[in-house]
Design a protein around this motif. Structure first.
Motif, short mmCIF file in Angstrom:
data_model
loop_
_atom_site.label_atom_id
_atom_site.label_comp_id
_atom_site.label_asym_id
_atom_site.label_seq_id
_atom_site.Cartn_x
_atom_site.Cartn_y
_atom_site.Cartn_z
N MET A 1 0.83 -1.21 0.00
CA MET A 1 0.00 0.00 0.00
C MET A 1 0.86 1.25 0.00
SD MET A 1 -0.83 2.44 2.50
CE MET A 1 -2.08 3.68 2.74
N ARG A 2 1.96 1.24 0.81
CA ARG A 2 2.84 2.40 0.87
C ARG A 2 3.46 2.68 -0.50
NH1 ARG A 2 0.97 2.38 5.58
NH2 ARG A 2 2.20 2.79 7.45
N ARG A 3 3.95 1.65 -1.15
CA ARG A 3 4.61 1.84 -2.46
C ARG A 3 3.61 2.33 -3.51
NH1 ARG A 3 6.82 -3.29 -0.68
NH2 ARG A 3 8.91 -2.93 0.19
N LYS A 4 2.39 1.81 -3.46
CA LYS A 4 1.36 2.27 -4.39
C LYS A 4 1.03 3.73 -4.11
CE LYS A 4 -1.85 1.82 -7.52
NZ LYS A 4 -1.50 1.65 -8.96
N MET A 5 0.99 4.10 -2.84
CA MET A 5 0.68 5.48 -2.48
C MET A 5 1.76 6.43 -2.99
SD MET A 5 -1.57 7.43 -1.09
CE MET A 5 -2.56 6.18 -0.27
N LEU A 6 3.02 6.03 -2.86
CA LEU A 6 4.11 6.86 -3.39
C LEU A 6 3.95 7.09 -4.89
CD1 LEU A 6 7.28 5.49 -1.54
CD2 LEU A 6 6.34 7.81 -1.39
N GLN A 7 3.62 6.03 -5.59
CA GLN A 7 3.45 6.14 -7.05
C GLN A 7 2.33 7.11 -7.40
OE1 GLN A 7 2.53 2.38 -8.90
NE2 GLN A 7 2.11 3.28 -10.89
N LEU A 8 1.22 7.02 -6.70
CA LEU A 8 0.08 7.90 -6.99
C LEU A 8 0.36 9.35 -6.59
CD1 LEU A 8 -2.77 5.49 -5.87
CD2 LEU A 8 -2.14 6.11 -8.21
N LEU A 9 1.11 9.53 -5.50
CA LEU A 9 1.49 10.89 -5.11
C LEU A 9 2.41 11.51 -6.16
CD1 LEU A 9 2.09 10.33 -1.30
CD2 LEU A 9 0.44 11.92 -2.27
N GLU A 10 3.36 10.73 -6.66
CA GLU A 10 4.24 11.24 -7.71
C GLU A 10 3.44 11.68 -8.93
OE1 GLU A 10 6.82 7.95 -8.32
OE2 GLU A 10 8.17 8.45 -6.66
N GLN A 11 2.35 10.97 -9.22
CA GLN A 11 1.49 11.31 -10.35
C GLN A 11 0.48 12.39 -9.99
OE1 GLN A 11 -0.27 7.52 -11.28
NE2 GLN A 11 1.65 6.62 -12.01
N ARG A 12 0.42 12.75 -8.71
CA ARG A 12 -0.57 13.71 -8.17
C ARG A 12 -1.98 13.30 -8.54
NH1 ARG A 12 1.75 18.18 -5.80
NH2 ARG A 12 3.95 18.57 -6.32
N ASP A 13 -2.23 12.01 -8.44
CA ASP A 13 -3.56 11.45 -8.72
C ASP A 13 -4.34 11.39 -7.40
OD1 ASP A 13 -5.80 10.02 -9.46
OD2 ASP A 13 -4.70 8.67 -10.80
N ALA A 14 -4.98 12.48 -7.07
CA ALA A 14 -5.63 12.61 -5.76
C ALA A 14 -6.76 11.60 -5.58
CB ALA A 14 -6.16 14.02 -5.58
N ASP A 15 -7.57 11.40 -6.61
CA ASP A 15 -8.71 10.49 -6.48
C ASP A 15 -8.26 9.05 -6.25
OD1 ASP A 15 -10.52 12.54 -6.78
OD2 ASP A 15 -10.77 12.25 -8.94
N ALA A 16 -7.27 8.61 -7.03
CA ALA A 16 -6.78 7.24 -6.89
C ALA A 16 -6.09 7.06 -5.54
CB ALA A 16 -5.84 6.90 -8.03
N ALA A 17 -5.30 8.07 -5.11
CA ALA A 17 -4.62 7.98 -3.83
C ALA A 17 -5.63 7.92 -2.68
CB ALA A 17 -3.67 9.17 -3.64
N ALA A 18 -6.67 8.72 -2.78
CA ALA A 18 -7.71 8.72 -1.74
C ALA A 18 -8.42 7.37 -1.70
CB ALA A 18 -8.71 9.84 -2.00
N ASP A 19 -8.64 6.76 -2.86
CA ASP A 19 -9.31 5.47 -2.91
C ASP A 19 -8.45 4.37 -2.28
OD1 ASP A 19 -11.59 3.88 -3.82
OD2 ASP A 19 -10.15 2.93 -5.17
N VAL A 20 -7.14 4.40 -2.57
CA VAL A 20 -6.23 3.42 -1.97
C VAL A 20 -6.20 3.58 -0.45
CG1 VAL A 20 -3.79 2.75 -1.74
CG2 VAL A 20 -4.80 3.09 -4.00
N MET A 21 -6.13 4.82 0.01
CA MET A 21 -6.11 5.06 1.45
C MET A 21 -7.42 4.62 2.10
SD MET A 21 -4.42 6.15 4.06
CE MET A 21 -3.10 7.25 3.54
N ARG A 22 -8.54 4.89 1.44
CA ARG A 22 -9.84 4.49 1.98
C ARG A 22 -9.92 2.97 2.13
NH1 ARG A 22 -12.54 6.52 -1.57
NH2 ARG A 22 -13.14 8.49 -0.60
N GLN A 23 -9.54 2.26 1.10
CA GLN A 23 -9.59 0.80 1.16
C GLN A 23 -8.69 0.25 2.27
OE1 GLN A 23 -9.09 -1.22 -2.65
NE2 GLN A 23 -9.97 0.53 -3.73
#
Length: 276
Positions: free
Chosen positions: A206-228
């Protein structure tokens, strides 16, 4: 060390009501809200306040003690001491929430619900607010947590796991979110220590996926990963939560006999239970 400053223009009005300490508190809070008192400002002495408010020094002392307990004032000793306006106030927030948790007013379901709501919005806001240096700090946190997991260092891994959320909160540039995140994490750690830790198996991916989404500044996808992720933790924690008052779990935990721990293989150490 920051020196306190005396506001010579500060004046208080005489107290006329039946609850002088409450009225003194109200006047001090009004000065804070209006900006006439700032962090580091030193209030008049107890004797001077008694004269301005036209009440007994005992009433002044009671009001100052209450303001200190609220985290608004720091009562300093010595020739240059006296009541001084404190900075932050995070301790007061944490203290109040801790008391409510211990009393059972804040229950496990309340804590986990707030953690989901807070964590999702923190990462969403962080996506649009952070800079590269902050992302580097978060990346380093993930790397160090992975190394601690491989080494079977449970205490360090737990600390790094929780720091991950604190770093995200700092990335929002919002001090209120930082304060709330820290308070919720402290209570979460206390709760999990009482009920049982979680597996590390899903944390690092989850942490590594979050880093990837933050680098892309994909707020919706990052929020979804955190929610799950946080909802998964919510289900685990609530399933393990003791019945009755959550604050009573610590006594039961303290009285439980300790069990010897068997040695873990490297793979088992990576997946060993931790606070997240």
């Amino acid at each position: 060390m920051t020196r306190s400053s005396r506001n010579s223009d500060l004046e208080f009005q005489p107290v006329v009501g039946p609850r002088p300490a409450d009225e003194i508190i109200a006047q001090v809070r009004e000065h804070l809200q209006q900006g006439r008192l700032k962090v580091g400002s030193r209030l008049p002495s107890e004797r001077e306040l008694s004269s301005q408010f036209q009440v007994s020094r005992n009433s002044v002392r009671q009001a100052l003690r209450s303001l200190a307990n609220m985290g608004l004032l720091d009562i300093r000793l010595g020739a240059n001491g006296g009541p001084v306006v404190r900075g932050g106030g995070a301790e007061a927030v944490l203290s109040g929430l801790s008391d409510l948790y211990a009393l059972g007013t804040i229950r496990p379901e309340h804590l986990t619900q707030v953690r989901v709501l807070l964590g999702v919005e923190v990462v969403r806001l962080a996506c649009s607010a952070f800079d590269d240096s902050e992302l580097a700090v978060l990346r380093n946190n993930v790397q160090e947590a992975s190394q601690a997991a491989d080494a079977g260092d449970l205490a360090r891994r737990t600390s790094l796991n929780l720091d991950f959320y604190r770093i995200l909160a700092r990335m929002t540039r919002n001090p209120i979110l930082e304060l709330l995140t820290d308070a919720v994490l402290v209570l979460t750690e206390r709760f999990v220590e009482q009920t049982g830790r979680t597996s590390n198996r899903s944390v690092m991916p989850m942490r590594r996926k979050m880093l990837q989404l933050l680098e892309q500044r994909d707020a919706d996808a990052a929020a979804d990963v955190m929610r799950q992720h946080l909802m998964q933790l919510q289900r685990i924690y609530l399933k393990a939560a003791p019945a009755g008052n959550a604050g009573q779990a610590s006594a039961a935990q303290a009285s439980a006999p300790s069990r010897p721990r068997s040695a873990k293989t490297p793979a088992a150490a990576r997946n060993a239970a931790a606070v997240d």
